[in-house]
Scaffold this motif. Structure first.
Motif, PDB file in Angstrom:
ATOM      1  N   ALA A 181     -12.971   5.943   0.149  1.00 59.83           N
ATOM      2  CA  ALA A 181     -13.193   4.437   0.675  1.00 59.83           C
ATOM      3  C   ALA A 181     -13.019   3.478  -0.429  1.00 59.83           C
ATOM      4  CB  ALA A 181     -14.564   4.277   1.574  1.00 59.83           C
ATOM      5  N   PRO A 182     -12.244   2.446  -0.217  1.00 58.76           N
ATOM      6  CA  PRO A 182     -11.452   1.918   0.802  1.00 58.76           C
ATOM      7  C   PRO A 182     -10.327   2.898   0.816  1.00 58.76           C
ATOM      8  CG  PRO A 182     -11.118   0.201  -0.637  1.00 58.76           C
ATOM      9  CD  PRO A 182     -12.375   1.088  -1.077  1.00 58.76           C
ATOM     10  N   PRO A 183      -9.573   3.029   1.930  1.00 60.41           N
ATOM     11  CA  PRO A 183      -8.036   3.812   1.756  1.00 60.41           C
ATOM     12  C   PRO A 183      -7.075   3.316   0.583  1.00 60.41           C
ATOM     13  CG  PRO A 183      -8.648   3.144   4.087  1.00 60.41           C
ATOM     14  CD  PRO A 183      -9.668   2.480   3.323  1.00 60.41           C
ATOM     15  N   THR A 188     -12.361   2.864  -5.766  1.00 58.23           N
ATOM     16  CA  THR A 188     -12.799   3.568  -4.571  1.00 58.23           C
ATOM     17  C   THR A 188     -14.109   4.548  -4.915  1.00 58.23           C
ATOM     18  OG1 THR A 188     -11.799   5.567  -5.347  1.00 58.23           O
ATOM     19  CG2 THR A 188     -10.330   3.733  -3.851  1.00 58.23           C
ATOM     20  N   THR A 213      -6.452   2.720   9.283  1.00 62.02           N
ATOM     21  CA  THR A 213      -6.937   1.560   9.775  1.00 62.02           C
ATOM     22  C   THR A 213      -8.491   1.400   9.813  1.00 62.02           C
ATOM     23  OG1 THR A 213      -7.057   2.486  12.139  1.00 62.02           O
ATOM     24  CG2 THR A 213      -5.079   1.175  11.537  1.00 62.02           C
ATOM     25  N   ASP A 214      -9.051   2.615   9.406  1.00 62.63           N
ATOM     26  CA  ASP A 214     -10.418   2.644   8.969  1.00 62.63           C
ATOM     27  C   ASP A 214     -10.939   2.144   7.667  1.00 62.63           C
ATOM     28  OD1 ASP A 214     -11.126   3.804  11.722  1.00 62.63           O
ATOM     29  OD2 ASP A 214     -10.168   5.768  10.986  1.00 62.63           O
ATOM     30  N   ASP A 215     -12.014   2.158   7.386  1.00 60.53           N
ATOM     31  CA  ASP A 215     -12.495   2.004   6.156  1.00 60.53           C
ATOM     32  C   ASP A 215     -12.819   2.957   4.999  1.00 60.53           C
ATOM     33  OD1 ASP A 215     -13.398  -0.692   7.254  1.00 60.53           O
ATOM     34  OD2 ASP A 215     -15.462   0.005   7.747  1.00 60.53           O
ATOM     35  N   PHE A 216     -12.231   4.229   5.522  1.00 61.25           N
ATOM     36  CA  PHE A 216     -12.018   5.223   4.810  1.00 61.25           C
ATOM     37  C   PHE A 216     -10.806   6.044   5.273  1.00 61.25           C
ATOM     38  CE2 PHE A 216     -14.333   6.526   8.392  1.00 61.25           C
ATOM     39  CZ  PHE A 216     -14.035   7.656   8.654  1.00 61.25           C
ATOM     40  N   GLU A 217     -10.313   7.025   4.255  1.00 58.61           N
ATOM     41  CA  GLU A 217      -9.287   7.958   4.726  1.00 58.61           C
ATOM     42  C   GLU A 217      -9.856   9.288   4.149  1.00 58.61           C
ATOM     43  OE1 GLU A 217      -6.014   6.753   2.424  1.00 58.61           O
ATOM     44  OE2 GLU A 217      -7.014   7.198   0.517  1.00 58.61           O
ATOM     45  N   SER A 230       0.751  -1.118  -0.095  1.00 59.88           N
ATOM     46  CA  SER A 230      -0.016  -0.115  -0.033  1.00 59.88           C
ATOM     47  C   SER A 230       0.962   1.127   0.115  1.00 59.88           C
ATOM     48  CB  SER A 230      -0.850  -0.092   1.181  1.00 59.88           C
ATOM     49  OG  SER A 230      -0.215   0.111   2.391  1.00 59.88           O
ATOM     50  N   SER A 262      -6.509  11.655   8.215  1.00 61.55           N
ATOM     51  CA  SER A 262      -6.992  10.520   9.213  1.00 61.55           C
ATOM     52  C   SER A 262      -5.591  10.513  10.180  1.00 61.55           C
ATOM     53  CB  SER A 262      -7.314   9.314   8.379  1.00 61.55           C
ATOM     54  OG  SER A 262      -8.164   9.643   7.214  1.00 61.55           O
TER      55      SER A 262
END
Length: 166
Positions: free
Chosen positions: A162-164, A110, A86-90, A42, A82
């Protein structure tokens, strides 16, 4: 993978890649995307870590402590808002400098929403072209898109992705 192999696949010189490796040169966002793709990691693996105090880590990102992503070589300066990825989005703070323009259409898997906080940004999503100004927002759902700031002042956009992807 050798530096020569990677440089060839990136369309860059071994010297440039060596400078990036030694922190003597900063790659652009596009360069980072290509490097991450080649290394099968990533993009966030290529950024520095947060320097937040221990009790704020994962909760607060101070204005002066944002993680910068890439160089401003393409006229785009991006910072991670952010606390981490680690979330479902950035959430990303993007500044498009006057004259900035993406080199080729971009498409990623995305859903993205952008909110223009200042300036104007020309945006093409699929076959549709828009000029977005301060207070406007837009959405991109896995579509090819381009952007340009042909105006005399920077355009600042807050993105939720989302996603990051970084």
């Amino acid at each position: 993978m050798t530096l020569a192999d990677m440089a060839e696949q990136l369309g860059r010189s071994v010297g440039w890649l060596s400078q990036v490796e030694r922190d003597k040169s900063e790659p652009s966002i596009s360069d980072l995307r290509q490097i991450a793709r080649l290394l099968d990691v990533s993009m966030s693996m290529l950024f520095g870590q947060s320097t937040a105090p221990v009790d704020e880590q994962g909760y607060v990102v101070r204005a002066g402590a944002r993680r910068k992503m890439g160089s401003s070589e393409e006229g785009l300066v991006e910072e991670l808002l952010s606390p981490d990825l680690t979330d479902d989005f950035e959430v990303v703070h993007s500044t498009f400098l006057p004259g900035a323009k993406i080199g080729k259409p971009n498409c990623r898997p995305t859903q993205e929403v952008g909110y223009v906080t200042s300036g104007k940004l020309d945006l093409t999503v699929g076959e549709r072209a828009f000029t977005c100004a301060a207070g406007d927002s837009f959405r991109i759902r896995g579509e090819f898109h381009t952007w340009a700031n042909p105006y005399d002042e920077p355009a600042v956009v807050i993105w939720v992705i989302a996603p990051p992807v970084y």
